[in-house]
Design an enzyme around this catalytic site. Structure first.
Site, PDB file in Angstrom:
ATOM      1  N   HIS A 144       0.677  -0.282   9.612  1.00 17.33           N
ATOM      2  CA  HIS A 144      -0.658   0.223   9.280  1.00 17.33           C
ATOM      3  C   HIS A 144      -1.421   0.564  10.554  1.00 17.33           C
ATOM      4  CE1 HIS A 144       0.511  -2.759   6.144  1.00 17.33           C
ATOM      5  NE2 HIS A 144       0.208  -1.745   5.356  1.00 17.33           N
ATOM      6  N   GLY A 198       1.540   5.168   1.599  1.00 16.88           N
ATOM      7  CA  GLY A 198       1.579   5.657   2.966  1.00 16.88           C
ATOM      8  C   GLY A 198       2.821   5.249   3.713  1.00 16.88           C
ATOM      9  N   HIS A 199       3.687   4.429   3.061  1.00 16.67           N
ATOM     10  CA  HIS A 199       4.916   3.963   3.703  1.00 16.67           C
ATOM     11  C   HIS A 199       6.159   4.598   3.086  1.00 16.67           C
ATOM     12  CE1 HIS A 199       2.319   1.099   5.573  1.00 16.67           C
ATOM     13  NE2 HIS A 199       2.041   0.493   4.441  1.00 16.67           N
ATOM     14  N   GLY A 254       0.815  -1.196   0.000  1.00 22.79           N
ATOM     15  CA  GLY A 254       0.000   0.000   0.000  1.00 22.79           C
ATOM     16  C   GLY A 254       0.854   1.253   0.000  1.00 22.79           C
TER      17      GLY A 254
END
Length: 331
Positions: free
Chosen positions: A219, A56-57, A54
């Site tokens: 997360h 966001g990292h 995903g």
């Protein structure tokens, strides 16, 4: 939580556009598949390496594309696995005669997307292999993963595999190196604050001012426990007490030591943690051969850090020392 954002649904495409525009000579953006790829890819002289996971990292994984690292990265939305067709189509665009290696952090959604894409590619005659990264010692299993999670240690797998691929190695040998590095890489993190995905608009979890989440996932998944905030010495000692015994170490063993920021931690605090970890490892008879301090795998603006150790031998040292050029220039 204040953020620089227009339409939350366009957060990832706008970010990827910016990455490509900032690196026009080396990176290309393919919006149909959220793909950031090398401008000189594919090359039939080397194995193609693709990572996903995903968004966001960041800087994982889209900012780790370049010579000596990834050939492409096709992330999903924030904290969401990429759709299977993103992986499948990206792999076809980047396919090499030497084969395709898909690197996957060990989360259920990522595994499903990459395994399905791999099966379709294999059925169409592509030479493809899949390698799962699971360096997080905080949990053995949870409702969020099947087995241990893949966290900041993924950078060492990418670096070693990328270096081996640049040497012209065959797919089987690149996979062997990835599995070897994964087998000697261990990580664990701690959060001081939660994070807020743009589309959600509120924190994923809540921590009181005097609380910390020990073993947090990238997360925001629960860790081993929630507890009162303690000193930096105590935090590092607990993380190392979880990481070091997970592999057999002998006096004089060498490691790569990474102190990774989770997005909202000042670099001064990361170096403070690094100094403590370096001292505590020396007290255990473990020598730090190479240091990595900064943001490698974040969780948006979460305040916190993780520690990663890689147990080294001459082969891994040579691969970690090989040249690489990416948007973040951290290797």
């Amino acid at each position: 939580m204040k953020k620089f954002v227009n339409d939350p649904k366009q957060y990832v495409p706008e970010m990827l556009t910016g990455i490509a525009l900032a690196n026009p000579d080396t990176l290309k953006y393919v919006p149909e598949y959220n793909l950031i790829m090398r401008t000189d890819a594919p090359s039939n002289d080397k194995v193609t390496i693709i990572q996903g996971s995903g968004s966001g990292h960041e800087p994982a994984h889209v900012m780790a594309v370049g010579p000596g690292m990834l050939d492409g990265a096709c992330p999903g939305d924030v904290f969401a696995a990429p759709p299977m067709d993103y992986v499948y189509e990206s792999a076809k665009l980047l396919a090499s005669d030497k084969g395709i290696l898909l690197l996957v952090n060990n989360y259920t959604g990522d595994k499903m997307a990459f395994e399905m894409a791999s099966e379709m590619l294999d059925a169409e005659g592509y030479k493809v292999a899949t390698l799962f990264i699971n360096d997080d010692v905080a949990v053995k299993d949870s409702t969020f993963t099947v087995g241990r999670r893949g966290v900041a240690g993924n950078f060492f797998v990418m670096k070693a595999c990328g270096a081996k691929a640049e040497q012209g190695a065959e797919l089987e040998d690149v996979v062997r190196i990835g599995e070897k590095v994964n087998s000697v890489t261990r990580s664990m993190g701690i959060a001081l604050t939660p994070c807020t995905p743009p589309a959600k608009g509120e924190p994923l979890f809540h921590l009181a001012e005097d609380e910390m989440e020990v073993g947090v996932g990238i997360h925001g998944e629960p860790g081993r426990r929630r507890d009162k905030l303690v000193s930096a010495d105590e935090i590092v000692d607990e993380l190392l007490e979880a990481i070091v015994p997970d592999l057999p170490y002998a006096d004089g063993d060498e490691v790569a030591l990474m102190v990774n920021g989770l997005g909202g931690t000042p670099i001064s605090e990361l170096y403070l943690l690094y100094g403590i970890a370096h001292r505590m490892l020396a007290e255990r008879g473990i020598k730090v051969w190479r240091s990595y301090v900064g943001e490698y795998c974040t969780s948006l603006e979460m305040a916190g850090a993780s520690i990663t150790l890689v147990k080294l031998d001459d082969e891994i040292k040579a691969l970690l020392s090989a040249p690489a050029e990416t948007a973040i220039r951290v290797f």
